[in-house]
Write an enzyme that holds these catalytic residues in place. Structure first.
Site, PDB file in Angstrom:
ATOM      1  N   GLU A   1       0.256   3.725   1.742  1.00 47.20           N
ATOM      2  CA  GLU A   1       0.369   4.207   2.895  1.00 47.20           C
ATOM      3  C   GLU A   1       1.710   3.878   3.506  1.00 47.20           C
ATOM      4  OE1 GLU A   1      -2.381   5.548   5.157  1.00 47.20           O
ATOM      5  OE2 GLU A   1      -3.538   5.680   3.716  1.00 47.20           O
TER       6      GLU A   1
ATOM      7  N   TYR B   1      -1.569   0.246  10.461  1.00 42.36           N
ATOM      8  CA  TYR B   1      -1.903  -0.540   9.221  1.00 42.36           C
ATOM      9  C   TYR B   1      -0.814  -0.671   8.247  1.00 42.36           C
ATOM     10  CZ  TYR B   1      -3.724  -0.851   4.306  1.00 42.36           C
ATOM     11  OH  TYR B   1      -3.985  -1.294   3.055  1.00 42.36           O
TER      12      TYR B   1
ATOM     13  N   SER C   1       0.721  -1.351   0.032  1.00 46.24           N
ATOM     14  CA  SER C   1       0.063  -0.046   0.031  1.00 46.24           C
ATOM     15  C   SER C   1       0.975   1.298   0.004  1.00 46.24           C
ATOM     16  CB  SER C   1      -0.838   0.065   1.357  1.00 46.24           C
ATOM     17  OG  SER C   1      -1.486   1.358   1.512  1.00 46.24           O
TER      18      SER C   1
END
Ligand code: NAP
Length: 341
Positions: free
Chosen positions: A127, A149, A125
């Site tokens: 992120e 996460y 991801s």
């Protein structure tokens, strides 16, 4: 010739459902691992159930992953399952680490032990880049993860690289920037916006949609969001699953950033969404609520997918305006069925 076989974890999620459609079109046999929940949630793949093989399994449970791999004998494994909601990862950091981080290693272990020639895709991801200051983020940009996460995804990403280097597995990390669709979960900001705007456009003052959000989405004709200044690089999930497949069709495994190269703030997303339904004074319908803000806000993400363009021949096909319109159109239909009856 025997059909190719692909096993997908998270097959009933947004990406799992689009990837299944793509692989069936390409004449694959598709299998999927689905965890047990007290209320089965197969709406995104209901239309595909007679064409795929379902395994009961959980990323927390090594035995169930092993058995699925042994029985299905896949050529390709796509690990899309995760605790995928960033905000929840602060409330459930241990679960997030176990499912999103260790879960990937359980799948890698199953491949290493039972089907080492299977190709592996890990859903990494954007992120993971966190608050990196690079204007355009590429595979060369530094990882600066800022949420449980993102840290769990980073662990899974490094383990994917480690299994590639240590055991010579064909393992790829697809570093995907945000991608949305009418099948996006309702708690994600884009879908929350498109569903709420669809409600506003249909005159819904009090939404019945609240089950998954734990409170009604629309109250007194208004809906609430967190920090509106964050900007993201939003693409269409249907375009992005093609990139996942392409990564597993190359001679050598590698990692790729998948993005559109355009970044927009949540305010801009709101403007586009309200514009689709012909409303210009959107601030009248939107409020902010501290509860929806993250403990550590990630302000800006914009990706540079030139490597994917050069090596995979992949480019996004759907603009942000087209994506928002697609989501609004679908949500207006849903609101008519669900809210107005
Ligand atoms: P999603 O809709 O939330 O799907 C995640 C799937 O994982 C769901 O089917 C969920 O099952 C399943 N799952 C959760 N915990 C599990 C467990 N313990 N065992 C087995 N399955 C489990 O997410 P998505 O948007 O399709 O994203 C797919 C993957 O890409 C995720 O790993 C996500 O983190 C990653 N990713 C997404 C984006 C994006 O913008 N969408 C960007 C980068 C990376 P239930 O239906 O039972 O909950």
């Amino acid at each position: 010739m025997a059909k190719k076989k692909a096993l997908i974890t998270g097959i009933n999620g947004q990406d799992g459902s689009y990837l299944t459609e793509l692989l069936l079109e390409k004449d694959y046999e598709v299998g999927g691992i689905i965890r047990r929940t007290s209320k089965p949630n197969l709406t995104k793949i209901e239309h595909l159930l007679d064409k795929i093989k379902i395994y009961d399994g959980d990323l927390l449970d090594q035995g169930s992953i092993d058995r699925s791999i042994l029985d299905f004998n896949p050529d390709e494994v796509y690990n899309l399952a995760a605790q995928s909601f960033v905000k929840t990862s602060w409330n459930q950091p241990i679960l997030t680490g176990d499912v999103t981080g260790m879960g990937a290693v359980r799948v890698l272990e199953a491949i290493r032990n039972h089907k080492p020639d299977a190709k592996f895709y890990q859903a990494s991801s954007s992120e993971m880049f966190g608050n990196t200051t690079d204007e355009f983020i590429s595979e060369e940009s530094p990882f600066m993860a800022t949420s449980p996460y993102a840290i769990a995804k980073l662990y899974a990403h490094y383990m994917t690289q480690n299994y590639r280097d240590s055991y010579d597995l064909y393992a790829c990390g697809g570093i995907l920037f945000n991608h949305e669709s009418p099948r996006r979960g309702i708690e994600f900001v884009t879908r929350k916006i498109t569903y709420a705007v669809a409600c506003v456009s249909q005159g819904v003052e009090q939404s019945k949609m609240g089950n998954e959000l734990k409170e009604p989405l629309i109250q007194n004709g208004k809906f609430k969001l967190g920090f509106l200044g964050s900007s993201r690089d939003w693409g269409y999930a249907g375009d992005y699953v093609e990139a996942m497949w392409l990564m597993l069709q190359q001679d050598e495994p590698d990692d790729f950033v998948i993005a559109t190269g355009r970044s927009a703030t949540i305010e801009e997303f709101l403007e586009i969404a309200f514009d689709c339904v012909g409303i210009d004074n959107w601030k009248k319908y939107v409020g902010t609520d501290e509860r929806f803000k993250r403990p550590s806000e990630l302000k800006h993400l914009r990706g540079d997918a030139s490597k994917a363009k050069k090596k995979l021949g992949w480019e996004p096909e759907t603009s942000l305006e087209e994506l928002v319109e697609m989501m609004i159109r679908s949500d207006v239909e849903l609101v008519k069925k669900f809210e107005l009856n």
